[in-house]
Design a protein around this motif. Sequence first.
Motif, PDB file in Angstrom:
ATOM      1  N   ALA A  40       1.911  -2.420   2.379  1.00  0.00           N
ATOM      2  CA  ALA A  40       1.367  -3.529   2.067  1.00  0.00           C
ATOM      3  C   ALA A  40      -0.152  -3.388   1.996  1.00  0.00           C
ATOM      4  O   ALA A  40      -0.902  -3.851   0.964  1.00  0.00           O
ATOM      5  CB  ALA A  40       1.268  -4.816   3.139  1.00  0.00           C
ATOM      6  N   GLY A  43      -0.951  -2.193  -1.278  1.00  0.00           N
ATOM      7  CA  GLY A  43      -0.624  -3.041  -2.389  1.00  0.00           C
ATOM      8  C   GLY A  43       0.680  -2.969  -2.741  1.00  0.00           C
ATOM      9  O   GLY A  43       1.306  -3.400  -4.025  1.00  0.00           O
ATOM     10  N   TYR A  45       3.692  -4.412  -2.348  1.00  0.00           N
ATOM     11  CA  TYR A  45       4.550  -5.371  -1.517  1.00  0.00           C
ATOM     12  C   TYR A  45       5.921  -5.457  -1.827  1.00  0.00           C
ATOM     13  O   TYR A  45       6.763  -5.643  -0.747  1.00  0.00           O
ATOM     14  CB  TYR A  45       3.797  -6.709  -1.978  1.00  0.00           C
ATOM     15  CG  TYR A  45       2.456  -6.787  -1.513  1.00  0.00           C
ATOM     16  CD1 TYR A  45       2.064  -6.531  -0.404  1.00  0.00           C
ATOM     17  CD2 TYR A  45       1.310  -6.799  -2.630  1.00  0.00           C
ATOM     18  CE1 TYR A  45       0.527  -6.892  -0.220  1.00  0.00           C
ATOM     19  CE2 TYR A  45       0.076  -6.922  -2.535  1.00  0.00           C
ATOM     20  CZ  TYR A  45      -0.286  -6.713  -1.260  1.00  0.00           C
ATOM     21  OH  TYR A  45      -1.791  -6.834  -0.903  1.00  0.00           O
ATOM     22  N   TRP A  74       5.138 -13.459   4.028  1.00  0.00           N
ATOM     23  CA  TRP A  74       3.825 -13.012   3.746  1.00  0.00           C
ATOM     24  C   TRP A  74       4.001 -11.952   2.661  1.00  0.00           C
ATOM     25  O   TRP A  74       3.019 -12.077   1.741  1.00  0.00           O
ATOM     26  CB  TRP A  74       3.295 -12.244   5.000  1.00  0.00           C
ATOM     27  CG  TRP A  74       1.768 -11.713   4.853  1.00  0.00           C
ATOM     28  CD1 TRP A  74       0.884 -12.066   4.158  1.00  0.00           C
ATOM     29  CD2 TRP A  74       1.868  -9.895   4.988  1.00  0.00           C
ATOM     30  NE1 TRP A  74      -0.021 -10.862   4.146  1.00  0.00           N
ATOM     31  CE2 TRP A  74       0.512  -9.834   4.526  1.00  0.00           C
ATOM     32  CE3 TRP A  74       2.617  -9.216   5.462  1.00  0.00           C
ATOM     33  CZ2 TRP A  74      -0.016  -8.525   4.699  1.00  0.00           C
ATOM     34  CZ3 TRP A  74       2.314  -7.914   5.582  1.00  0.00           C
ATOM     35  CH2 TRP A  74       0.996  -7.445   5.150  1.00  0.00           C
ATOM     36  N   LEU A  75       4.722 -10.926   2.635  1.00  0.00           N
ATOM     37  CA  LEU A  75       4.699 -10.142   1.434  1.00  0.00           C
ATOM     38  C   LEU A  75       5.248 -10.789   0.216  1.00  0.00           C
ATOM     39  O   LEU A  75       4.500 -10.257  -0.843  1.00  0.00           O
ATOM     40  CB  LEU A  75       5.773  -8.998   2.138  1.00  0.00           C
ATOM     41  CG  LEU A  75       5.410  -7.893   3.029  1.00  0.00           C
ATOM     42  CD1 LEU A  75       6.811  -7.215   3.708  1.00  0.00           C
ATOM     43  CD2 LEU A  75       4.384  -7.138   2.644  1.00  0.00           C
ATOM     44  N   GLU A  78       2.284 -12.276  -1.179  1.00  0.00           N
ATOM     45  CA  GLU A  78       1.252 -11.300  -1.646  1.00  0.00           C
ATOM     46  C   GLU A  78       1.561 -10.729  -2.788  1.00  0.00           C
ATOM     47  O   GLU A  78       0.964 -10.400  -3.934  1.00  0.00           O
ATOM     48  CB  GLU A  78       0.982 -10.188  -0.668  1.00  0.00           C
ATOM     49  CG  GLU A  78       0.178 -10.619   0.542  1.00  0.00           C
ATOM     50  CD  GLU A  78      -1.142 -11.020   0.336  1.00  0.00           C
ATOM     51  OE1 GLU A  78      -1.791 -10.944  -0.804  1.00  0.00           O
ATOM     52  OE2 GLU A  78      -2.006 -11.288   1.418  1.00  0.00           O
ATOM     53  N   TRP A 106      -0.068 -21.816   3.135  1.00  0.00           N
ATOM     54  CA  TRP A 106      -0.756 -20.637   2.619  1.00  0.00           C
ATOM     55  C   TRP A 106       0.291 -20.057   1.283  1.00  0.00           C
ATOM     56  O   TRP A 106      -0.680 -19.685   0.557  1.00  0.00           O
ATOM     57  CB  TRP A 106      -0.396 -19.555   3.898  1.00  0.00           C
ATOM     58  CG  TRP A 106      -0.900 -18.252   3.367  1.00  0.00           C
ATOM     59  CD1 TRP A 106      -2.068 -17.803   3.552  1.00  0.00           C
ATOM     60  CD2 TRP A 106      -0.257 -17.075   2.985  1.00  0.00           C
ATOM     61  NE1 TRP A 106      -2.345 -16.505   2.941  1.00  0.00           N
ATOM     62  CE2 TRP A 106      -0.984 -16.176   2.562  1.00  0.00           C
ATOM     63  CE3 TRP A 106       1.068 -16.849   2.686  1.00  0.00           C
ATOM     64  CZ2 TRP A 106      -0.907 -14.992   2.172  1.00  0.00           C
ATOM     65  CZ3 TRP A 106       1.314 -15.685   2.318  1.00  0.00           C
ATOM     66  CH2 TRP A 106       0.433 -14.534   1.822  1.00  0.00           C
ATOM     67  N   GLN A 110      -1.218 -19.498  -2.295  1.00  0.00           N
ATOM     68  CA  GLN A 110      -1.156 -18.020  -2.855  1.00  0.00           C
ATOM     69  C   GLN A 110      -0.509 -18.404  -4.353  1.00  0.00           C
ATOM     70  O   GLN A 110      -0.792 -17.691  -5.269  1.00  0.00           O
ATOM     71  CB  GLN A 110       0.015 -17.255  -2.166  1.00  0.00           C
ATOM     72  CG  GLN A 110      -0.487 -16.641  -0.824  1.00  0.00           C
ATOM     73  CD  GLN A 110      -1.821 -15.767  -1.096  1.00  0.00           C
ATOM     74  OE1 GLN A 110      -2.848 -15.992  -0.880  1.00  0.00           O
ATOM     75  NE2 GLN A 110      -1.189 -14.419  -1.685  1.00  0.00           N
TER      76      GLN A 110
END
Length: 200
Positions: A40, A43, A45, A74-75, A78, A106, A110
Motif C-alpha cells: 500500500a 500504491g 493497492y 481500506w485498500l 484507496e 470514509w 473516497q
Amino acid sequence: MLMELLFRQGRFDDAVKAVEHTFDDLYDGNLLQAAMLLLAEKGRYDQALELTEGRSPEFLAENEAFWLRSNRWWLMGEAGRAREAIAEIEALPADEVEDREVTIAWLLAQDGRVEEAIALVRPLPGKRAATDLAELLIRQGRFTETIAVIPDVAAQREEARHSRAKRQESASPDTGHVSDDPLVSRDSVCITLSCLRRVS
C-alpha cells in the motif's frame, strides 16, 4: 528483514514470494498484514488486495472479522473500488462491522460523495466520528464549521475515561480506580489549529 530489503530495491513480487508461506500462519510469524501495508505504501493497492484472497478457513476464522475485512475495505477505497467495498459492508449484518457508519462515510468520501459522507457521520457520537467529520468538512473548505464539531477537552477526557472504565470492567471487575487521561486527541488539536490558521 528480507521482505523489507526487497521492497526497498523495488522487487515487490520477490518480496511477497519470500514471505507468502507465512500468510496462513495463526501465530506471530504471519507477515500478511506487513506485506499488505508495504504494498500500500508503494500504491500497489490491488496487489495488496490479492493477498487477502485464498486464505485458509482457519486463518479467516481467527482474523477476518478482527482485522482482515477492515484492511481490505481500506485498500479497496484507496484503489478506487469504494462502491464495491460499501456493497460488501452492507451485505453483512450491521453488528458484525465495527465502526460501520464511519467506515462507509470514509468510503463515500473516497468515491467523491463527500456531502453524503458528512450527512452520515454528523449525527454519530464519539471523538472518532467528530474527527472524521472535521476532516470531511476541511475537504469542503468549511473551516469555521470544522472547529465547532471538535469536542472540547472535558468531553474528550470523559469519553476516554468512560471507554477505559468499560475495558477495565470486562478485564478485571474489581479494579476501582480509573486514572484521568492527561492528553487530548492529537488529531483534534491538529485539525483545530489547522482550521484556525486558515480562518485567520
